[in-house]
Design an enzyme around this catalytic site. Structure first.
Site, PDB file in Angstrom:
ATOM      1  N   ASP A   1       0.873  -1.164   0.000  1.00  0.00           N
ATOM      2  CA  ASP A   1       0.000   0.000   0.000  1.00  0.00           C
ATOM      3  C   ASP A   1       0.916   1.223   0.000  1.00  0.00           C
ATOM      4  O   ASP A   1       1.757   1.359   0.888  1.00  0.00           O
ATOM      5  CB  ASP A   1      -0.856  -0.023   1.271  1.00  0.00           C
ATOM      6  CG  ASP A   1      -2.092   0.827   1.143  1.00  0.00           C
ATOM      7  OD1 ASP A   1      -2.349   1.340   0.044  1.00  0.00           O
ATOM      8  OD2 ASP A   1      -2.806   0.980   2.148  1.00  0.00           O
TER       9      ASP A   1
ATOM     10  N   TRP B   1     -10.160  -1.724   5.861  1.00  0.00           N
ATOM     11  CA  TRP B   1     -10.018  -2.497   4.625  1.00  0.00           C
ATOM     12  C   TRP B   1     -11.167  -3.476   4.410  1.00  0.00           C
ATOM     13  O   TRP B   1     -11.631  -3.659   3.289  1.00  0.00           O
ATOM     14  CB  TRP B   1      -8.679  -3.236   4.651  1.00  0.00           C
ATOM     15  CG  TRP B   1      -8.288  -3.846   3.342  1.00  0.00           C
ATOM     16  CD1 TRP B   1      -8.219  -3.220   2.132  1.00  0.00           C
ATOM     17  CD2 TRP B   1      -7.914  -5.210   3.118  1.00  0.00           C
ATOM     18  NE1 TRP B   1      -7.812  -4.116   1.165  1.00  0.00           N
ATOM     19  CE2 TRP B   1      -7.617  -5.339   1.739  1.00  0.00           C
ATOM     20  CE3 TRP B   1      -7.784  -6.329   3.944  1.00  0.00           C
ATOM     21  CZ2 TRP B   1      -7.200  -6.545   1.176  1.00  0.00           C
ATOM     22  CZ3 TRP B   1      -7.360  -7.528   3.385  1.00  0.00           C
ATOM     23  CH2 TRP B   1      -7.078  -7.633   2.011  1.00  0.00           C
TER      24      TRP B   1
END
Ligand SMILES: [Zn+2]
Ligand SMILES: [Zn+2]
Length: 639
Positions: A88, A574
């Site tokens: 990420d 998430w």
């Protein structure tokens, strides 16, 4: 025991482990274990991508060993379990680390420094500790393919994200709205409701009862309202009462000599506890009887449109306060809606840094951060005789999950995804998911879905996936670009670097320079300046890691995932963004089983975190106790 003299009495676990790891490495044991199952039934796993701009800590190791346990087990049971690593790389967390290095503290300073240089620093920083991450991952025995990871800032990844946003835009679900949104005044950007959910803390705020004088009354008569955010009084436009509840006019005797001998206060009968000292009820009336009454403005702030009268609203409750709610449409979502519905005006004397503008009638407050002004405002109310009483109030208040600043609710233009209209589909898709522990399904996660808000997607920042919308400066027409090819088609004649599409840099500031002609009027179309929420990036991982739909075989074989796992703080992070994106694009659950893990606590029971400085160095554990002892501890300490 002379017989054993010279023998090794104690096994050296650390050394043994290193020998095993070397053996795995030499013989490619992991790769072969996966390859052996090719053609067998698939067990699909999606790696929740970490950011390698900080060192891995024990919490990361916990999720890594849990992933490993399940994936090895499934492989041993005969499944084909591919494991692709991911990184990420975008967003506020990355920008803030770079800002610390540069010593900047505002967007303006970053612009002075240069967006190109700033973004390059962000890009460099996200792999700063890649080696440490790779080493720790290998050392703890987590088998995952780290040679071909997905990276959220890669052009191919961004292209897939753009495709998905265009799908959402085509269906009219990606829109620009002027709304009250949670806003970080330091970062200068809107946050989404799932980001806000990450940062609540209990704090003490002022609790004040304010008198608003009614006009056209013979004797002094006041509406009594309660607030915990004195600074919002400068944006006051109306006072709301519940239409059906009973209100009273109470004649209140002076408590001190400085007060007028008698005055009349209006509040809900059920909230009479708020009064101090002696009082006498002289009249009872319904909330609806108060509607339309005008009152004097507290502070002289310019207002556009009609204002300063009593309105009725169903959201007024009698649980706390006075049953009279101070309404500031610039600083509250309900307030904004009700004022719009009633055709009332608007006033926002606060700038995007969260500081009062010159519209407030006090020089001393201009440029002051609103939350720092509360004390001052209370004093001024007191001097003017408009304060009935004050105390403090302990409640939970949201802070920026990255920089720790108190968030403000603030009316602002942003881009949203219409998740509210997908609420039933989110809930239906959640039905198909197994949750461990199962109380999360209808609890922490299910509740969040029940009350879902539209996703505030845009960020007025620098390092992120650029929002792929161009707007015509002449006619206001919108265009959403869904691929690199489409971009090149539209912007024919634009000097793109002579690179292959894979290497083209889609980030700011380069993408901001791409302009093209409007189909409708021939005007110039420019990209909106925003980037998107980095939680959307990681939520797109199921398809974007395979560059779907521009390459699509792998995605079809790998959707939905059979298994994901992360720590509990990802429930509204998430785990949510995956479901939200997948529901919007495919109307399907992106994972079928999700395991939510706890946090690692220190010996005092406090969560280990970098900011608290109570994190145990994992390398020390690896070098003393060994990785297997740590793994065993994690598997057995909190089943
Ligand atoms: Zn912030
Ligand atoms: Zn146009």
């Amino acid at each position: 025991m002379a017989y054993f003299r010279g023998e090794v009495q104690k096994a050296n676990f650390v050394q043994l482990e290193e020998e095993v790891l070397n053996g795995w490495n030499r013989e490619k044991t992991f790769e072969r274990s996966v390859a052996r199952r090719e053609g067998c039934e698939k067990f699909v796993f999606v790696e929740g991508p970490p950011t390698a701009n900080g060192l891995p800590h024990p919490g990361h190791i916990l999720t890594r060993v849990m992933k490993d346990l399940v994936l090895r087990y499934k492989t041993m049971r005969g499944f084909y379990v591919e494991r692709k690593a991911g990184w990420d790389t975008h967003g506020l967390p990355v920008e803030i680390e770079v800002e610390k290095e540069l010593g900047t503290n505002s967007k303006h300073e970053i612009e002075e420094y240069g967006i190109e240089k700033f973004n390059q620093k962000c890009k460099d920083s996200v792999f700063r500790y890649e080696k440490e991450w790779v080493n720790a991952t290998k050392r703890v025995g987590f088998w995952i393919d780290m040679d071909s990871p997905y990276i959220t800032s890669d052009s191919r990844y961004i292209e897939s994200v753009w495709w998905s946003l265009k799908e959402i835009w085509r269906r009219g679900l990606l829109y620009k709205g002027h709304k009250v949104v949670p806003y970080c005044p330091r970062c200068g950007t809107t946050l989404s409701s799932h980001e806000v959910a990450q940062g609540y803390e209990n704090v003490e705020d002022p609790s004040i009862y304010v008198k608003f004088r009614l006009k056209q009354e013979q004797e002094p008569m006041f509406m009594l309202a309660w607030t915990t955010t004195p600074w919002t009084l400068f944006g006051n436009i109306a006072l709301a009462v519940h239409p059906a509840h009973t209100y009273v006019k109470a004649k209140v005797k002076a408590r001190e000599r400085s007060e007028p001998e008698e005055e009349i206060l209006i509040l809900a009968e059920a909230r009479l506890d708020a009064l101090e000292g002696e009082y006498e009820i002289i009249e009872r009336l319904r909330g609806s009887d108060l509607e339309g009454k005008e009152y004097e403005q507290l502070f002289e702030v310019p207002v556009e449109g009609e204002s300063h009268r009593v309105i009725t609203a169903d959201f007024v409750t009698l649980e706390e306060g006075t049953g009279v709610v101070h309404i500031a449409p610039a600083f509250g979502a309900d307030d904004y809606e009700v004022c719009r519905a009633k055709g009332l005006g608007f006033s926002q004397p606060v700038d995007s840094k969260g500081q009062f503008t010159s519209e407030v009638p006090f020089r001393s407050l201009e440029g002051v951060f609103v939350k720092d002004a509360d004390k001052h405002i209370i004093e001024m109310l007191e001097q003017r005789g408009m304060l009935y009483k004050k105390s403090t109030y302990l409640h939970s208040y949201p802070f920026c999950w990255r920089c720790g600043s108190p968030l403000l609710y603030y009316a602002r233009e942003s881009w949203f995804i219409g998740m509210k209209s997908l609420r039933d589909r989110l809930i239906a898709n959640n039905e198909k998911i197994n949750w461990y522990p199962d109380h999360l399904k209808y609890g922490r996660f299910g509740n969040f879905l029940e009350n879902i808000e539209d996703w505030a997607l845009s960020r007025e920042r620098f390092w992120g996936t650029p929002l792929n919308i161009w707007i015509c400066e002449e006619c206001g027409g919108e265009c959403c670009i869904g691929s690199i090819m489409e971009l090149k088609e539209r912007a024919k004649g634009f000097p793109f670097p002579e690179e292959s599409d894979v290497n083209i840099d889609l980030h700011r500031p380069y993408i901001d320079e791409v302009v093209f002609r409007c189909d409708d009027c021939g005007g110039e179309m420019r990209r909106v300046k925003d980037v998107i929420d980095c939680w959307y990036d990681s939520g797109a991982a199921p398809f974007a890691q395979w560059h779907y739909p521009y390459e699509n075989e792998e995605f079809k074989r790998n959707f939905p995932a059979n298994f994901i796992t992360e720590a509990i703080d990802q429930t509204r992070g998430w785990f949510y963004s995956l479901l939200a994106v997948s529901t919007a694009i495919f109307d399907a659950p992106p994972y079928l089983n999700v395991l939510s893990l706890g946090h690692i606590l220190d010996e005092k029971g406090v969560k280990m975190s970098k900011s608290k400085g109570n994190v145990i160095d994992i390398t020390t554990i690896f070098n003393n106790e060994g990785a297997d002892a740590l793994r065993w501890y994690f598997f057995t300490a909190c089943p």
